[in-house]
Design a protein around this motif. Structure first.
Motif, PDB file in Angstrom:
ATOM      1  N   MET A 144      20.212  25.326  59.479  1.00 43.34           N
ATOM      2  CA  MET A 144      18.964  25.764  58.809  1.00 43.34           C
ATOM      3  C   MET A 144      18.329  24.528  57.755  1.00 43.34           C
ATOM      4  O   MET A 144      17.014  24.543  57.695  1.00 43.34           O
ATOM      5  CB  MET A 144      19.330  26.937  57.983  1.00 43.34           C
ATOM      6  N   THR A 145      19.091  23.663  57.288  1.00 41.49           N
ATOM      7  CA  THR A 145      18.549  22.518  56.315  1.00 41.49           C
ATOM      8  C   THR A 145      17.983  21.624  57.257  1.00 41.49           C
ATOM      9  O   THR A 145      16.898  21.217  56.872  1.00 41.49           O
ATOM     10  CB  THR A 145      19.896  22.054  55.747  1.00 41.49           C
ATOM     11  N   PHE A 146      18.525  21.617  58.196  1.00 44.13           N
ATOM     12  CA  PHE A 146      17.966  20.280  59.281  1.00 44.13           C
ATOM     13  C   PHE A 146      16.505  20.882  59.601  1.00 44.13           C
ATOM     14  O   PHE A 146      15.667  19.953  59.449  1.00 44.13           O
ATOM     15  CB  PHE A 146      18.882  20.532  60.439  1.00 44.13           C
ATOM     16  N   VAL A 147      16.255  22.015  60.141  1.00 44.74           N
ATOM     17  CA  VAL A 147      15.095  22.465  60.518  1.00 44.74           C
ATOM     18  C   VAL A 147      14.024  22.620  59.415  1.00 44.74           C
ATOM     19  O   VAL A 147      12.863  22.160  59.563  1.00 44.74           O
ATOM     20  CB  VAL A 147      15.159  23.559  61.486  1.00 44.74           C
ATOM     21  N   MET A 148      14.556  23.323  58.516  1.00 44.27           N
ATOM     22  CA  MET A 148      13.822  23.643  57.262  1.00 44.27           C
ATOM     23  C   MET A 148      13.112  22.208  56.623  1.00 44.27           C
ATOM     24  O   MET A 148      12.069  22.202  56.118  1.00 44.27           O
ATOM     25  CB  MET A 148      14.625  24.448  56.271  1.00 44.27           C
ATOM     26  N   THR A 149      14.097  21.378  56.413  1.00 38.84           N
ATOM     27  CA  THR A 149      13.683  20.182  55.686  1.00 38.84           C
ATOM     28  C   THR A 149      12.720  19.353  56.484  1.00 38.84           C
ATOM     29  O   THR A 149      11.443  18.864  55.895  1.00 38.84           O
ATOM     30  CB  THR A 149      14.983  19.190  55.470  1.00 38.84           C
ATOM     31  N   ALA A 150      12.701  19.353  57.690  1.00 37.62           N
ATOM     32  CA  ALA A 150      11.607  18.749  58.693  1.00 37.62           C
ATOM     33  C   ALA A 150      10.405  19.685  58.624  1.00 37.62           C
ATOM     34  O   ALA A 150       9.276  18.855  58.919  1.00 37.62           O
ATOM     35  CB  ALA A 150      12.159  18.354  60.052  1.00 37.62           C
ATOM     36  N   ALA A 151      10.427  20.830  58.331  1.00 32.25           N
ATOM     37  CA  ALA A 151       9.328  21.656  58.771  1.00 32.25           C
ATOM     38  C   ALA A 151       7.938  21.459  58.079  1.00 32.25           C
ATOM     39  O   ALA A 151       6.871  21.372  58.646  1.00 32.25           O
ATOM     40  CB  ALA A 151       9.560  22.973  58.658  1.00 32.25           C
ATOM     41  N   PRO A 152       8.077  21.253  56.679  1.00 34.31           N
ATOM     42  CA  PRO A 152       6.874  20.835  55.993  1.00 34.31           C
ATOM     43  C   PRO A 152       6.195  19.545  56.623  1.00 34.31           C
ATOM     44  O   PRO A 152       4.938  19.563  56.420  1.00 34.31           O
ATOM     45  CB  PRO A 152       7.201  20.862  54.454  1.00 34.31           C
ATOM     46  N   LEU A 153       7.089  18.500  56.567  1.00 34.79           N
ATOM     47  CA  LEU A 153       6.464  17.393  56.955  1.00 34.79           C
ATOM     48  C   LEU A 153       5.712  17.395  58.488  1.00 34.79           C
ATOM     49  O   LEU A 153       4.815  16.760  58.732  1.00 34.79           O
ATOM     50  CB  LEU A 153       7.482  16.201  57.034  1.00 34.79           C
ATOM     51  N   ALA A 154       6.548  18.409  59.363  1.00 30.89           N
ATOM     52  CA  ALA A 154       5.915  18.332  60.862  1.00 30.89           C
ATOM     53  C   ALA A 154       4.669  19.104  60.691  1.00 30.89           C
ATOM     54  O   ALA A 154       3.801  19.019  61.381  1.00 30.89           O
ATOM     55  CB  ALA A 154       6.940  19.267  61.555  1.00 30.89           C
ATOM     56  N   CYS A 206       0.948  17.665  61.519  1.00 31.24           N
ATOM     57  CA  CYS A 206       0.047  18.480  62.574  1.00 31.24           C
ATOM     58  C   CYS A 206      -1.135  18.763  62.160  1.00 31.24           C
ATOM     59  O   CYS A 206      -2.024  19.519  62.899  1.00 31.24           O
ATOM     60  CB  CYS A 206       1.035  19.692  63.261  1.00 31.24           C
ATOM     61  N   GLY A 207      -1.740  18.258  60.987  1.00 33.45           N
ATOM     62  CA  GLY A 207      -2.877  18.852  60.553  1.00 33.45           C
ATOM     63  C   GLY A 207      -2.909  20.153  59.390  1.00 33.45           C
ATOM     64  O   GLY A 207      -4.103  20.490  59.254  1.00 33.45           O
ATOM     65  N   LEU A 208      -1.986  20.695  59.428  1.00 24.19           N
ATOM     66  CA  LEU A 208      -1.848  21.924  58.713  1.00 24.19           C
ATOM     67  C   LEU A 208      -1.743  21.721  57.191  1.00 24.19           C
ATOM     68  O   LEU A 208      -1.267  20.662  56.739  1.00 24.19           O
ATOM     69  CB  LEU A 208      -0.811  23.047  59.103  1.00 24.19           C
ATOM     70  N   SER A 209      -2.124  22.728  56.384  1.00 27.46           N
ATOM     71  CA  SER A 209      -2.101  21.989  54.856  1.00 27.46           C
ATOM     72  C   SER A 209      -0.875  22.364  54.293  1.00 27.46           C
ATOM     73  O   SER A 209       0.111  23.302  54.596  1.00 27.46           O
ATOM     74  CB  SER A 209      -3.096  23.350  54.119  1.00 27.46           C
ATOM     75  N   GLN A 210      -0.822  21.892  52.993  1.00 24.86           N
ATOM     76  CA  GLN A 210       0.319  21.943  52.163  1.00 24.86           C
ATOM     77  C   GLN A 210       0.721  23.298  51.875  1.00 24.86           C
ATOM     78  O   GLN A 210       1.619  23.734  51.635  1.00 24.86           O
ATOM     79  CB  GLN A 210       0.040  21.408  50.685  1.00 24.86           C
ATOM     80  N   SER A 211      -0.375  24.233  51.710  1.00 23.57           N
ATOM     81  CA  SER A 211      -0.059  25.641  51.174  1.00 23.57           C
ATOM     82  C   SER A 211       0.439  26.396  52.412  1.00 23.57           C
ATOM     83  O   SER A 211       1.114  27.342  52.314  1.00 23.57           O
ATOM     84  CB  SER A 211      -1.511  26.123  50.820  1.00 23.57           C
ATOM     85  N   VAL A 248      11.050  28.784  70.267  1.00 22.15           N
ATOM     86  CA  VAL A 248       9.864  28.914  69.858  1.00 22.15           C
ATOM     87  C   VAL A 248       9.458  27.580  69.417  1.00 22.15           C
ATOM     88  O   VAL A 248       8.107  27.206  69.525  1.00 22.15           O
ATOM     89  CB  VAL A 248       9.598  29.904  68.582  1.00 22.15           C
ATOM     90  N   ALA A 249       9.993  26.837  68.343  1.00 25.18           N
ATOM     91  CA  ALA A 249       9.580  25.625  67.855  1.00 25.18           C
ATOM     92  C   ALA A 249       9.266  24.602  68.905  1.00 25.18           C
ATOM     93  O   ALA A 249       8.345  23.682  68.606  1.00 25.18           O
ATOM     94  CB  ALA A 249      10.834  24.973  66.879  1.00 25.18           C
ATOM     95  N   ILE A 250       9.880  24.419  69.836  1.00 25.80           N
ATOM     96  CA  ILE A 250       9.664  23.586  70.943  1.00 25.80           C
ATOM     97  C   ILE A 250       8.267  23.749  71.772  1.00 25.80           C
ATOM     98  O   ILE A 250       7.769  23.161  72.431  1.00 25.80           O
ATOM     99  CB  ILE A 250      10.892  23.407  71.980  1.00 25.80           C
ATOM    100  N   SER A 251       8.175  25.163  71.857  1.00 24.08           N
ATOM    101  CA  SER A 251       7.087  25.824  72.633  1.00 24.08           C
ATOM    102  C   SER A 251       5.700  25.568  72.329  1.00 24.08           C
ATOM    103  O   SER A 251       4.787  25.490  72.927  1.00 24.08           O
ATOM    104  CB  SER A 251       7.242  27.228  72.665  1.00 24.08           C
ATOM    105  N   GLY A 252       5.475  25.012  70.964  1.00 23.56           N
ATOM    106  CA  GLY A 252       4.157  24.867  70.533  1.00 23.56           C
ATOM    107  C   GLY A 252       4.032  24.359  68.988  1.00 23.56           C
ATOM    108  O   GLY A 252       5.051  24.458  68.475  1.00 23.56           O
ATOM    109  N   LEU A 253       2.713  23.927  68.908  1.00 19.97           N
ATOM    110  CA  LEU A 253       2.693  23.300  67.365  1.00 19.97           C
ATOM    111  C   LEU A 253       1.484  24.090  66.683  1.00 19.97           C
ATOM    112  O   LEU A 253       0.986  23.454  65.609  1.00 19.97           O
ATOM    113  CB  LEU A 253       2.371  21.684  67.549  1.00 19.97           C
TER     114      LEU A 253
END
Length: 390
Positions: free
Chosen positions: A220-230, A234-239, A285-290
């Motif tokens: 959970m920590t591994f994926v969650m920590t990387a998620a906001p940076l990812a 990918c061009g999504l907002s901080q919000s 799901v995470a591997i399937s798209g961005l």
């Protein structure tokens, strides 16, 4: 009171995790390789404080233990705010380490819930107290969104000042708590010590409970920590990133209101297996798209998988110790869980800037397989189908 304290104390981590990596990237400038170092420091602080937190609780009781434990977060929030305003990366990382120390004390809320009562009552109390995290899921990310720009043009500083406020609110609530189960003592007044820790740790059930707890939390920590940076990468907002963490934390704690009933009905092992299946679905799901929907759905599945896996493993752990042994066993368990999570969060920052998001999620599969093998092994041991190796 434990549920209310969990709501506010538990909201600290979503704020710190949502803004920690982004703040690290802001302070570092061009080289982002150490962007998640502050989040790693957060987890290291939790790991270092787990055994002292459990020891302090056993000596001074839950109430004073929780009050004392909230103070590092109050101080850490102030230091993190100052570090951001003064552009001091390593002071910021040190501040998050202090916030992590309080997180170790917050983890004791779930153990305080099982201090008394029958096995069924303890399981349901555990789930209800963990359910306080539903409020954390709203309070934390919304606090991050509405306070991060209080000190413009310096971003994120307001969110860490809010952490100090959350810590003081949780401390105020829990200061009214009464000790549920004081330390057990022998007839001569000496505190009972129980079995040696090594003997307890050799139990196959202990091994399975701790391993599944470690893997659920570390993944959970591994994926969650990387998620906001990812997401931002990918061009999504901080919000969008903050709201993704909000949905994730809601999924982490929302099922807690009925997880206890599911454990009573289906058994701890099956609930842990369901958690591992959900973690696997998250990776798929995470591997399937961005797209935004891929990130959010993956984070929701990640939260659900953590809930079933971690609460189920915590319930399994309660089978392995006697009342007089709980402080040492709980402390060892949490130390191993948070130490593993610290390693996971550190490598999340390195890997998100290297192999990338898909590689991070691919690591979920072999870890889940190991947990399922150990669970199958302990199930066979309990049925007498294989000799006990430990």
């Amino acid at each position: 009171m434990l549920t209310a304290a969990t709501a506010f104390g538990g909201a600290i981590m979503p704020v710190a995790i949502t803004l920690g990596g982004l703040s690290g990237a802001y302070l570092l400038g061009a080289d982002k390789s150490l962007a998640t170092m502050p989040v790693t420091a957060l987890t290291v602080g939790s790991a270092l404080a787990t055994i002292p937190a459990a020891t302090l609780m056993s000596r001074v009781g839950r109430r004073w233990g929780f009050v004392i434990g909230a103070m590092p977060a109050a101080l850490g929030g102030l230091l993190a705010t100052y570090a951001l305003l003064q552009d001091l990366f390593w002071l910021f990382a040190g501040a998050l380490l202090l916030i992590g120390v309080s997180a170790a004390f917050n983890q004791q809320y779930r153990f305080a819930a099982v201090d008394g009562g029958s096995e069924v009552a303890r399981t349901r109390a555990l789930a209800l107290v963990m359910g306080g995290g539903v409020l954390s899921a709203v309070i934390g990310p919304q606090t991050a969104i509405f306070t991060r720009d209080l000190f413009q043009p310096i971003p994120f500083a307001g969110g860490f000042l809010a952490i100090s406020v959350l810590a003081l609110v949780a401390s105020t609530i829990v200061s009214r708590l009464r000790n549920i189960a004081p330390p057990r003592r022998a007839r001569d007044g000496a505190q009972l010590r129980g079995r040696p820790l090594a003997e307890i740790a050799r139990q196959p059930r202990f091994v399975a409970a701790v391993l599944c707890g470690i893997c659920s939390y570390a993944l959970m920590t591994f994926v969650m920590t990387a998620a906001p940076l990812a997401m931002v990468g990918c061009g999504l907002s901080q919000s969008n990133a903050a709201l993704g963490i909000q949905w994730h934390v809601l999924a982490m704690f929302g099922p807690s209101f009925f997880t206890g009933k599911l454990i009573v009905r289906f058994g701890k092992d099956r609930i842990v297996i369901a958690g591992m299946a959900l973690l696997t679905a998250c990776a798929v799901v995470a591997i399937s798209g961005l797209s935004l929907s891929h990130f959010w759905i993956a984070l929701v599945l990640l939260g659900l998988g953590w809930n079933f896996g971690f609460i189920g493993a915590t319930a399994m752990l309660t089978e392995t110790y006697r009342p007089e042994e709980k402080g040492r066993v709980q402390g060892l368990n949490d130390f191993l869980v948070f130490a593993s999570s610290a390693v996971a969060s550190f490598f999340a920052g390195t890997l998100i800037n290297g192999p990338g998001w898909a590689f991070i999620n691919a690591i979920v599969f072999p870890v889940v397989i190991v947990c399922l093998i150990v669970l199958a092994w302990t199930a066979l041991l309990r049925r007498g189908a294989v000799p006990e190796a430990l």
